[in-house]
Design a protein around this motif. Structure first.
Motif, PDB file in Angstrom:
ATOM      1  N   LEU A  98     102.191  -4.549   6.854  1.00 39.17           N
ATOM      2  CA  LEU A  98     102.095  -3.601   5.753  1.00 39.17           C
ATOM      3  C   LEU A  98     102.212  -2.185   5.767  1.00 39.17           C
ATOM      4  CD1 LEU A  98      99.566  -5.985   3.832  1.00 39.17           C
ATOM      5  CD2 LEU A  98     101.876  -6.271   3.682  1.00 39.17           C
ATOM      6  N   PRO A  99     102.625  -1.625   4.670  1.00 36.14           N
ATOM      7  CA  PRO A  99     102.855  -0.066   4.675  1.00 36.14           C
ATOM      8  C   PRO A  99     101.132   0.230   4.728  1.00 36.14           C
ATOM      9  CG  PRO A  99     104.243  -0.753   3.453  1.00 36.14           C
ATOM     10  CD  PRO A  99     103.484  -2.046   3.476  1.00 36.14           C
ATOM     11  N   ALA A 100     100.572   0.857   5.510  1.00 38.84           N
ATOM     12  CA  ALA A 100      99.451   1.329   5.713  1.00 38.84           C
ATOM     13  C   ALA A 100      99.152   2.365   6.935  1.00 38.84           C
ATOM     14  CB  ALA A 100      98.232   0.061   6.320  1.00 38.84           C
ATOM     15  N   TRP A 101      98.252   3.369   6.983  1.00 40.73           N
ATOM     16  CA  TRP A 101      98.372   4.394   8.081  1.00 40.73           C
ATOM     17  C   TRP A 101      96.748   4.687   8.240  1.00 40.73           C
ATOM     18  CZ3 TRP A 101     100.094   4.487   3.041  1.00 40.73           C
ATOM     19  CH2 TRP A 101      99.460   5.395   2.203  1.00 40.73           C
ATOM     20  N   MET A 102      97.046   5.404   9.418  1.00 39.22           N
ATOM     21  CA  MET A 102      95.462   6.235   9.676  1.00 39.22           C
ATOM     22  C   MET A 102      95.513   7.461   9.506  1.00 39.22           C
ATOM     23  SD  MET A 102      93.547   6.060  13.306  1.00 39.22           S
ATOM     24  CE  MET A 102      94.085   4.545  13.760  1.00 39.22           C
ATOM     25  N   ASP A 103      94.242   7.788   8.566  1.00 37.87           N
ATOM     26  CA  ASP A 103      94.190   9.261   8.078  1.00 37.87           C
ATOM     27  C   ASP A 103      92.718   9.706   8.053  1.00 37.87           C
ATOM     28  OD1 ASP A 103      95.089  11.417   6.575  1.00 37.87           O
ATOM     29  OD2 ASP A 103      96.059  10.121   4.672  1.00 37.87           O
ATOM     30  N   SER A 104      92.641  10.850   8.019  1.00 41.68           N
ATOM     31  CA  SER A 104      91.419  11.450   7.921  1.00 41.68           C
ATOM     32  C   SER A 104      90.611  11.021   6.443  1.00 41.68           C
ATOM     33  CB  SER A 104      91.321  12.986   7.934  1.00 41.68           C
ATOM     34  OG  SER A 104      91.708  13.704   6.806  1.00 41.68           O
ATOM     35  N   MET A 151      91.537   3.574   8.106  1.00 40.13           N
ATOM     36  CA  MET A 151      92.607   2.944   7.902  1.00 40.13           C
ATOM     37  C   MET A 151      92.964   2.812   6.427  1.00 40.13           C
ATOM     38  SD  MET A 151      94.719   2.103  10.745  1.00 40.13           S
ATOM     39  CE  MET A 151      95.817   1.108   9.722  1.00 40.13           C
ATOM     40  N   VAL A 152      94.125   3.299   5.942  1.00 39.87           N
ATOM     41  CA  VAL A 152      94.218   3.548   4.320  1.00 39.87           C
ATOM     42  C   VAL A 152      95.305   2.280   4.193  1.00 39.87           C
ATOM     43  CG1 VAL A 152      95.192   4.757   2.663  1.00 39.87           C
ATOM     44  CG2 VAL A 152      94.079   5.979   4.488  1.00 39.87           C
ATOM     45  N   LEU A 153      94.798   1.586   2.949  1.00 34.55           N
ATOM     46  CA  LEU A 153      95.481   0.672   2.564  1.00 34.55           C
ATOM     47  C   LEU A 153      95.850   0.716   0.930  1.00 34.55           C
ATOM     48  CD1 LEU A 153      97.275  -2.095   2.911  1.00 34.55           C
ATOM     49  CD2 LEU A 153      95.016  -3.433   2.375  1.00 34.55           C
ATOM     50  N   PRO A 154      97.067   1.146   0.537  1.00 33.24           N
ATOM     51  CA  PRO A 154      97.155   1.503  -0.910  1.00 33.24           C
ATOM     52  C   PRO A 154      97.802   0.251  -1.362  1.00 33.24           C
ATOM     53  CG  PRO A 154      98.898   2.468   0.198  1.00 33.24           C
ATOM     54  CD  PRO A 154      97.860   1.902   1.513  1.00 33.24           C
ATOM     55  N   VAL A 155      97.252  -0.497  -2.420  1.00 31.27           N
ATOM     56  CA  VAL A 155      97.783  -1.841  -3.230  1.00 31.27           C
ATOM     57  C   VAL A 155      98.172  -1.499  -4.685  1.00 31.27           C
ATOM     58  CG1 VAL A 155      97.438  -4.156  -3.464  1.00 31.27           C
ATOM     59  CG2 VAL A 155      96.388  -3.028  -1.412  1.00 31.27           C
ATOM     60  N   GLU A 156      99.479  -1.745  -4.868  1.00 30.45           N
ATOM     61  CA  GLU A 156      99.858  -1.509  -6.127  1.00 30.45           C
ATOM     62  C   GLU A 156      99.197  -2.135  -7.293  1.00 30.45           C
ATOM     63  OE1 GLU A 156     103.959  -1.748  -8.893  1.00 30.45           O
ATOM     64  OE2 GLU A 156     103.989  -2.243  -6.824  1.00 30.45           O
ATOM     65  N   GLY A 157      98.397  -1.468  -8.238  1.00 30.14           N
ATOM     66  CA  GLY A 157      97.711  -2.019  -9.332  1.00 30.14           C
ATOM     67  C   GLY A 157      96.427  -2.317  -9.298  1.00 30.14           C
ATOM     68  N   ASP A 173      90.943  17.214  17.369  1.00 29.00           N
ATOM     69  CA  ASP A 173      91.885  17.139  16.563  1.00 29.00           C
ATOM     70  C   ASP A 173      93.388  16.774  16.898  1.00 29.00           C
ATOM     71  OD1 ASP A 173      93.594  17.185  14.256  1.00 29.00           O
ATOM     72  OD2 ASP A 173      92.957  19.283  13.605  1.00 29.00           O
ATOM     73  N   VAL A 174      93.598  15.403  16.405  1.00 27.35           N
ATOM     74  CA  VAL A 174      94.888  14.606  17.071  1.00 27.35           C
ATOM     75  C   VAL A 174      96.011  14.730  15.787  1.00 27.35           C
ATOM     76  CG1 VAL A 174      94.076  13.330  18.967  1.00 27.35           C
ATOM     77  CG2 VAL A 174      94.128  12.323  16.850  1.00 27.35           C
ATOM     78  N   GLY A 175      95.580  15.177  14.616  1.00 24.21           N
ATOM     79  CA  GLY A 175      96.345  15.204  13.582  1.00 24.21           C
ATOM     80  C   GLY A 175      96.530  13.816  12.943  1.00 24.21           C
ATOM     81  N   ASN A 176      97.245  14.095  11.600  1.00 22.99           N
ATOM     82  CA  ASN A 176      97.702  13.101  10.824  1.00 22.99           C
ATOM     83  C   ASN A 176      99.135  12.985  10.538  1.00 22.99           C
ATOM     84  OD1 ASN A 176      94.900  12.625   9.154  1.00 22.99           O
ATOM     85  ND2 ASN A 176      95.287  14.907   9.124  1.00 22.99           N
ATOM     86  N   VAL A 177      99.472  11.289  10.418  1.00 27.40           N
ATOM     87  CA  VAL A 177     100.951  11.321  10.544  1.00 27.40           C
ATOM     88  C   VAL A 177     101.010  10.336   9.105  1.00 27.40           C
ATOM     89  CG1 VAL A 177     102.705   9.774  11.511  1.00 27.40           C
ATOM     90  CG2 VAL A 177     101.394  11.340  12.944  1.00 27.40           C
ATOM     91  N   ARG A 178     102.350  10.664   8.644  1.00 25.00           N
ATOM     92  CA  ARG A 178     102.677   9.721   7.616  1.00 25.00           C
ATOM     93  C   ARG A 178     104.193   9.326   7.720  1.00 25.00           C
ATOM     94  NH1 ARG A 178      99.961   9.681   2.530  1.00 25.00           N
ATOM     95  NH2 ARG A 178     101.510   8.199   2.008  1.00 25.00           N
ATOM     96  N   VAL A 179     104.639   8.182   7.604  1.00 27.44           N
ATOM     97  CA  VAL A 179     106.080   7.865   7.748  1.00 27.44           C
ATOM     98  C   VAL A 179     106.735   7.269   6.560  1.00 27.44           C
ATOM     99  CG1 VAL A 179     107.485   6.150   9.171  1.00 27.44           C
ATOM    100  CG2 VAL A 179     105.460   7.050  10.112  1.00 27.44           C
ATOM    101  N   ARG A 180     107.775   7.843   5.792  1.00 26.74           N
ATOM    102  CA  ARG A 180     108.243   7.325   4.958  1.00 26.74           C
ATOM    103  C   ARG A 180     109.776   7.190   4.990  1.00 26.74           C
ATOM    104  NH1 ARG A 180     104.715  11.644   3.139  1.00 26.74           N
ATOM    105  NH2 ARG A 180     103.103  10.746   1.818  1.00 26.74           N
ATOM    106  N   ASP A 181     110.358   6.555   4.102  1.00 28.81           N
ATOM    107  CA  ASP A 181     111.911   6.512   3.937  1.00 28.81           C
ATOM    108  C   ASP A 181     112.588   7.543   3.336  1.00 28.81           C
ATOM    109  OD1 ASP A 181     111.525   6.050   1.185  1.00 28.81           O
ATOM    110  OD2 ASP A 181     112.154   3.868   1.532  1.00 28.81           O
ATOM    111  N   ALA A 182     113.810   7.641   3.166  1.00 28.49           N
ATOM    112  CA  ALA A 182     114.470   9.019   2.662  1.00 28.49           C
ATOM    113  C   ALA A 182     114.001   9.047   1.064  1.00 28.49           C
ATOM    114  CB  ALA A 182     116.146   8.934   2.716  1.00 28.49           C
ATOM    115  N   GLY A 183     113.510   7.993   0.713  1.00 29.79           N
ATOM    116  CA  GLY A 183     113.321   8.171  -1.076  1.00 29.79           C
ATOM    117  C   GLY A 183     111.754   8.436  -1.006  1.00 29.79           C
ATOM    118  N   GLY A 184     111.172   8.641  -0.086  1.00 28.27           N
ATOM    119  CA  GLY A 184     109.690   9.041   0.000  1.00 28.27           C
ATOM    120  C   GLY A 184     108.673   7.613  -0.063  1.00 28.27           C
ATOM    121  N   ARG A 185     109.341   6.294   0.073  1.00 32.36           N
ATOM    122  CA  ARG A 185     108.269   5.351   0.241  1.00 32.36           C
ATOM    123  C   ARG A 185     107.814   5.192   1.574  1.00 32.36           C
ATOM    124  NH1 ARG A 185     112.937   4.031  -2.942  1.00 32.36           N
ATOM    125  NH2 ARG A 185     113.882   3.636  -0.974  1.00 32.36           N
TER     126      ARG A 185
END
Length: 325
Positions: free
Chosen positions: A181-187, A82-88, A288-300
């Motif tokens: 919060l915006p977080a996701w499962m990644d390899s 589980m990936v949690l990016p936090v600003e700063g 292998d089930v793959g990696n998923v990312r979910v963003r808005d139209a602005g890439g967030r």
């Protein structure tokens, strides 16, 4: 060995189903004397089932040790985290090999108290802000399930919370919502490439078979364990992974075919390279089930979840299936 594990799991499920024939609020009141049962969002108490372990039988982790990603040598390249990016501050990764055995991690990142959660029976991995109404909560594993999904409890009021929706369902916190919060499962290898200066949760100090999967072949089963609700519509297999954003769901089958989908104001992308934590005997060796990312139209990055289809249908029965065509 695999057959024995499945047989044992089915036996546990059968005993749990039998025990719920008497599942009434009074039963849970005796076991949870500090919980306010006069306030609840549950009308059918037979939905609450024992998952087997008692309260805190699956121990949540508090204030985990974090180490530099560059120092971690135990994880396989395709193992999920589980990936949690936090600003700063430095990004944080929480290996699913630990969450399989603990299900909740109470942590803080960049001054934000967070609960990193994973329910193996639903494959639902989400990170919540632990602040509710100015109060910081800490969470434990109740040992209870509803629609096969983990019921969490907060240690401050002993209210029950539904992990899949992040909402209080019994007790003083009934109806309160945790911020997803915006977080996701990644390899693991993708995380290290994206965040070379990132941190990763160190192995906990518990006697557990970390790296092994106690749910061998679960995500290839015909039916979910400890679940008696409706199956998904449209012929979708109940244990098909789906990406949920709000009350909409995209199937992995469609994502694998199209790779990138732009609709309903979101961009959902899929790439190969992540092992299923619920397949092989060792997490790193899952298919292998793959990696998923979910963003808005602005890439967030957008808050979302990747869970099994049956769980989406159970908690969002009127939800929209984004099937394309």
């Amino acid at each position: 060995m695999r057959i024995l594990k499945i047989a044992a799991a089915l036996a546990v499920a059968a005993m749990a189903v039998a025990s719920t024939a008497h599942a009434q609020p009074e039963r849970w009141q005796r076991q949870w004397p500090q919980t306010d049962f006069t306030t609840a969002a549950i009308t059918d108490w037979s939905e609450i089932r024992s998952g087997g372990p008692p309260k805190d039988g699956i121990p949540a982790i508090d204030d985990p040790r974090m180490i530099a990603a560059s120092e971690e040598t135990r994880l396989g390249a395709q193992e999920p985290v589980m990936v949690l990016p936090v600003e700063g501050v430095r990004a944080r990764a929480y290996p699913i090999r630990y969450l399989l055995w603990h299900e909740i991690v109470n942590d803080s990142a960049g001054g934000v108290p967070v609960a990193v959660t994973y329910c193996p029976l639903c494959n639902s991995g989400m990170v919540f802000d632990r602040r509710v109404g100015g109060q910081v909560l800490s969470f434990g594993v109740s040992g209870l399930l509803r629609h096969s999904d983990m019921v969490m409890y907060d240690r401050q009021t002993e209210s029950w919370w539904q992990q899949a929706v992040g909402t209080g369902i019994v007790g003083a916190m009934t109806g309160r919502e945790l911020e997803l919060l915006p977080a996701w499962m990644d390899s693991w290898e993708r995380y290290r490439a994206a965040y070379p200066e990132g941190l990763v949760m160190d192995e906990p100090d518990w006697r557990r078979a970390y790296g092994r999967n106690p749910y061998v072949a679960y995500d290839r089963a015909a039916r979910p364990f400890l679940y008696s609700g409706e199956m998904p519509p449209h012929g979708i297999p109940p244990l098909m992974r789906v990406v949920r954003v709000g009350d909409r769901a995209w199937t992995f089958e469609r994502l694998r075919q199209e790779r990138t989908i732009r609709e309903a104001g979101v961009v959902v992308s899929w790439e190969p390279g992540q092992a299923s934590a619920l397949d092989a005997g060792r997490v790193a060796e899952g298919r292998d089930v793959g990696n998923v990312r979910v963003r808005d139209a602005g890439g967030r990055d957008l808050p979302h979840d990747v869970l099994f289809a049956f769980a989406f249908h159970a908690f969002w029965p009127e939800g929209e299936w984004m099937l394309g065509g």
